[in-house]
Design a protein around this motif. Sequence first.
Motif, PDB file in Angstrom:
ATOM      1  N   ALA A 181     -35.562 -63.611  -1.904  1.00 43.07           N
ATOM      2  CA  ALA A 181     -34.948 -63.201  -2.959  1.00 43.07           C
ATOM      3  C   ALA A 181     -33.864 -63.510  -3.274  1.00 43.07           C
ATOM      4  CB  ALA A 181     -34.132 -61.916  -2.816  1.00 43.07           C
ATOM      5  N   LEU A 182     -32.795 -64.618  -2.644  1.00 40.63           N
ATOM      6  CA  LEU A 182     -31.649 -65.299  -2.520  1.00 40.63           C
ATOM      7  C   LEU A 182     -32.387 -66.890  -3.507  1.00 40.63           C
ATOM      8  CD1 LEU A 182     -29.056 -67.068  -3.284  1.00 40.63           C
ATOM      9  CD2 LEU A 182     -29.478 -67.061  -0.588  1.00 40.63           C
ATOM     10  N   ARG A 183     -33.739 -67.416  -2.669  1.00 35.32           N
ATOM     11  CA  ARG A 183     -34.158 -68.380  -3.099  1.00 35.32           C
ATOM     12  C   ARG A 183     -34.799 -69.126  -4.178  1.00 35.32           C
ATOM     13  NH1 ARG A 183     -37.705 -68.761   0.624  1.00 35.32           N
ATOM     14  NH2 ARG A 183     -38.868 -67.660   0.423  1.00 35.32           N
ATOM     15  N   THR A 184     -35.827 -67.258  -4.708  1.00 29.29           N
ATOM     16  CA  THR A 184     -36.504 -66.932  -5.915  1.00 29.29           C
ATOM     17  C   THR A 184     -35.352 -67.224  -7.051  1.00 29.29           C
ATOM     18  OG1 THR A 184     -38.390 -65.460  -5.076  1.00 29.29           O
ATOM     19  CG2 THR A 184     -37.660 -65.127  -6.793  1.00 29.29           C
ATOM     20  N   ALA A 185     -34.193 -66.568  -6.882  1.00 22.19           N
ATOM     21  CA  ALA A 185     -33.150 -65.676  -8.300  1.00 22.19           C
ATOM     22  C   ALA A 185     -32.712 -67.646  -8.471  1.00 22.19           C
ATOM     23  CB  ALA A 185     -32.193 -65.132  -8.346  1.00 22.19           C
ATOM     24  N   ALA A 186     -31.940 -67.880  -7.242  1.00 23.74           N
ATOM     25  CA  ALA A 186     -31.583 -69.926  -7.557  1.00 23.74           C
ATOM     26  C   ALA A 186     -33.348 -70.320  -8.191  1.00 23.74           C
ATOM     27  CB  ALA A 186     -31.500 -69.840  -5.939  1.00 23.74           C
ATOM     28  N   GLU A 187     -34.725 -70.276  -8.146  1.00 24.21           N
ATOM     29  CA  GLU A 187     -35.586 -71.346  -8.278  1.00 24.21           C
ATOM     30  C   GLU A 187     -35.287 -70.749 -10.169  1.00 24.21           C
ATOM     31  OE1 GLU A 187     -38.511 -70.407  -6.319  1.00 24.21           O
ATOM     32  OE2 GLU A 187     -37.783 -71.945  -4.864  1.00 24.21           O
ATOM     33  N   ASN A 188     -35.062 -69.653 -10.619  1.00 18.63           N
ATOM     34  CA  ASN A 188     -35.344 -69.681 -11.092  1.00 18.63           C
ATOM     35  C   ASN A 188     -34.164 -69.512 -12.486  1.00 18.63           C
ATOM     36  OD1 ASN A 188     -37.917 -68.136 -11.807  1.00 18.63           O
ATOM     37  ND2 ASN A 188     -37.115 -65.650 -10.692  1.00 18.63           N
ATOM     38  N   MET A 189     -32.887 -69.541 -11.827  1.00 23.30           N
ATOM     39  CA  MET A 189     -31.716 -69.974 -12.329  1.00 23.30           C
ATOM     40  C   MET A 189     -30.840 -71.578 -12.558  1.00 23.30           C
ATOM     41  SD  MET A 189     -29.759 -66.268 -11.856  1.00 23.30           S
ATOM     42  CE  MET A 189     -28.428 -66.634 -13.057  1.00 23.30           C
ATOM     43  N   ASP A 190     -30.892 -72.521 -11.333  1.00 27.13           N
ATOM     44  CA  ASP A 190     -30.927 -73.283 -11.475  1.00 27.13           C
ATOM     45  C   ASP A 190     -31.251 -74.094 -10.137  1.00 27.13           C
ATOM     46  OD1 ASP A 190     -28.980 -75.559 -10.893  1.00 27.13           O
ATOM     47  OD2 ASP A 190     -27.227 -74.081 -11.063  1.00 27.13           O
ATOM     48  N   PRO A 191     -32.419 -74.750 -10.270  1.00 30.35           N
ATOM     49  CA  PRO A 191     -32.715 -74.896  -9.398  1.00 30.35           C
ATOM     50  C   PRO A 191     -32.311 -75.875  -8.447  1.00 30.35           C
ATOM     51  CG  PRO A 191     -34.067 -75.554 -11.597  1.00 30.35           C
ATOM     52  CD  PRO A 191     -32.589 -74.817 -11.928  1.00 30.35           C
ATOM     53  N   MET A 192     -31.246 -76.966  -9.281  1.00 28.98           N
ATOM     54  CA  MET A 192     -30.705 -78.030  -7.966  1.00 28.98           C
ATOM     55  C   MET A 192     -29.783 -76.759  -6.602  1.00 28.98           C
ATOM     56  SD  MET A 192     -27.138 -79.747  -9.218  1.00 28.98           S
ATOM     57  CE  MET A 192     -25.761 -80.828  -8.189  1.00 28.98           C
ATOM     58  N   LEU A 193     -29.226 -75.524  -7.225  1.00 25.51           N
ATOM     59  CA  LEU A 193     -28.680 -74.739  -6.545  1.00 25.51           C
ATOM     60  C   LEU A 193     -29.777 -74.201  -4.938  1.00 25.51           C
ATOM     61  CD1 LEU A 193     -26.682 -73.003  -5.214  1.00 25.51           C
ATOM     62  CD2 LEU A 193     -27.552 -71.524  -6.456  1.00 25.51           C
ATOM     63  N   ALA A 194     -30.991 -73.838  -5.502  1.00 24.37           N
ATOM     64  CA  ALA A 194     -32.420 -73.999  -5.212  1.00 24.37           C
ATOM     65  C   ALA A 194     -32.555 -74.853  -3.872  1.00 24.37           C
ATOM     66  CB  ALA A 194     -33.199 -73.309  -6.099  1.00 24.37           C
ATOM     67  N   GLY A 195     -32.267 -76.179  -4.447  1.00 20.49           N
ATOM     68  CA  GLY A 195     -32.602 -77.221  -3.777  1.00 20.49           C
ATOM     69  C   GLY A 195     -31.696 -77.205  -2.574  1.00 20.49           C
ATOM     70  N   LYS A 196     -30.330 -77.201  -2.246  1.00 19.18           N
ATOM     71  CA  LYS A 196     -29.671 -77.382  -1.683  1.00 19.18           C
ATOM     72  C   LYS A 196     -30.052 -76.232  -1.044  1.00 19.18           C
ATOM     73  CE  LYS A 196     -26.603 -80.308  -3.749  1.00 19.18           C
ATOM     74  NZ  LYS A 196     -26.356 -81.758  -2.958  1.00 19.18           N
ATOM     75  N   ILE A 197     -30.112 -74.565  -1.251  1.00 19.80           N
ATOM     76  CA  ILE A 197     -30.000 -74.132  -0.428  1.00 19.80           C
ATOM     77  C   ILE A 197     -31.499 -74.638   0.893  1.00 19.80           C
ATOM     78  CG2 ILE A 197     -31.014 -71.311  -0.124  1.00 19.80           C
ATOM     79  CD1 ILE A 197     -29.272 -71.084  -3.383  1.00 19.80           C
ATOM     80  N   ALA A 198     -32.121 -74.864  -0.037  1.00 17.92           N
ATOM     81  CA  ALA A 198     -33.928 -74.964   1.102  1.00 17.92           C
ATOM     82  C   ALA A 198     -33.586 -75.948   1.489  1.00 17.92           C
ATOM     83  CB  ALA A 198     -35.371 -75.784  -0.438  1.00 17.92           C
ATOM     84  N   ASN A 199     -32.462 -76.957   1.371  1.00 20.01           N
ATOM     85  CA  ASN A 199     -32.066 -78.289   2.135  1.00 20.01           C
ATOM     86  C   ASN A 199     -31.192 -77.708   3.617  1.00 20.01           C
ATOM     87  OD1 ASN A 199     -31.872 -80.847   3.034  1.00 20.01           O
ATOM     88  ND2 ASN A 199     -29.271 -80.736   2.101  1.00 20.01           N
ATOM     89  N   GLY A 200     -30.318 -76.417   2.773  1.00 21.31           N
ATOM     90  CA  GLY A 200     -29.609 -76.193   4.767  1.00 21.31           C
ATOM     91  C   GLY A 200     -30.417 -75.417   5.030  1.00 21.31           C
ATOM     92  N   ALA A 201     -31.443 -74.477   5.201  1.00 20.63           N
ATOM     93  CA  ALA A 201     -32.381 -73.685   5.447  1.00 20.63           C
ATOM     94  C   ALA A 201     -33.348 -75.247   6.398  1.00 20.63           C
ATOM     95  CB  ALA A 201     -33.616 -72.994   5.057  1.00 20.63           C
TER      96      ALA A 201
END
Length: 309
Positions: A181-201
């Motif tokens: 749910a977090l990943r999907t929201a980030a991808e839809n609203m701010d791809p840069m944030l989504a990338g940072k979160i994915a990198n942390g994982a």
Amino acid sequence: MLNRYKGCLIGAILGDALGMPHETTTAHFSTEPAFGKAHKGHPNHDLLPGQYTDDGQLILIASRILAQGAWNNTEYAKELLRTYTMQKFRYPDGTTFAACKKMEKTGELTGSGIYSDSTGCMGLAIPFALAFRDRKEMAKELLSACMVTHTHPGVHAAVIGYALLLNTLLETSDVEAAFSALRTAAENMDPMLAGKIANGARIEQTGMPAKDAVSIIGNSSSVYQTLPLAVFFCRRYFVPRELLGISSACGGNADTVSLLCGAFSGARFGISSLPEELIPALERAGIFADLAEKLMDREVKIPEEESGE
């Protein structure tokens, strides 16, 4: 469910208080969480062990408003401005401080938000996740609340995404669904944030030591570092005591990182899983427990056939 509601809210405040003396410092990891006092000259040096920071103040204000019923942006802005004018903020986030200063100068309570990627309104995710079952309604109201102080889209993505994570975790107990749910929201609203979160994982999956991960992910007050670092810790450490101990001593924005980890751990396992010896010494623990119950009851609906209507 009440056990987990209380765990989520009190876990957040507990994490904030544990991280308070370590804010702005360098990382010095410990798996044993303990309240402490900030060193002399530290921005939080006036706070006592077990007291929370401005993040906890914001959560308290928002929780009280939500517990009364519908969200009210004007009331929220008034409370922030009152805290600011009375000089009661505890080492406030710079963006929140600037927004309050602008409110005071212009008289615009809900139109004084600042374009900044700081984590000053991340705490809003917790009471909103507890107060709403309708996720679309939650996202709409939460976005409006964030705009009072922060207008940056990355902040909106971070706050709404984390609220959706907690909301999903509380509703389903499914950790992977919550992170999705977090990943999907980030991808839809701010791809840069989504990338940072994915990198942390990804970094967590490599087994990299925490101290090295902090140096790569970063521990600044930007949502682009704080949230990915919290995701790293929540994926790495399963035992609440260990998670709180490690995250609260990560330096930099330790209080907010630990706040997010505490909310996650409490939502997942409940208040009974949190370090029991610390809660009696936590500032206003009883008030937050009562607010958690009110936020849960806020969404209780009596079926028409049972209400007599």
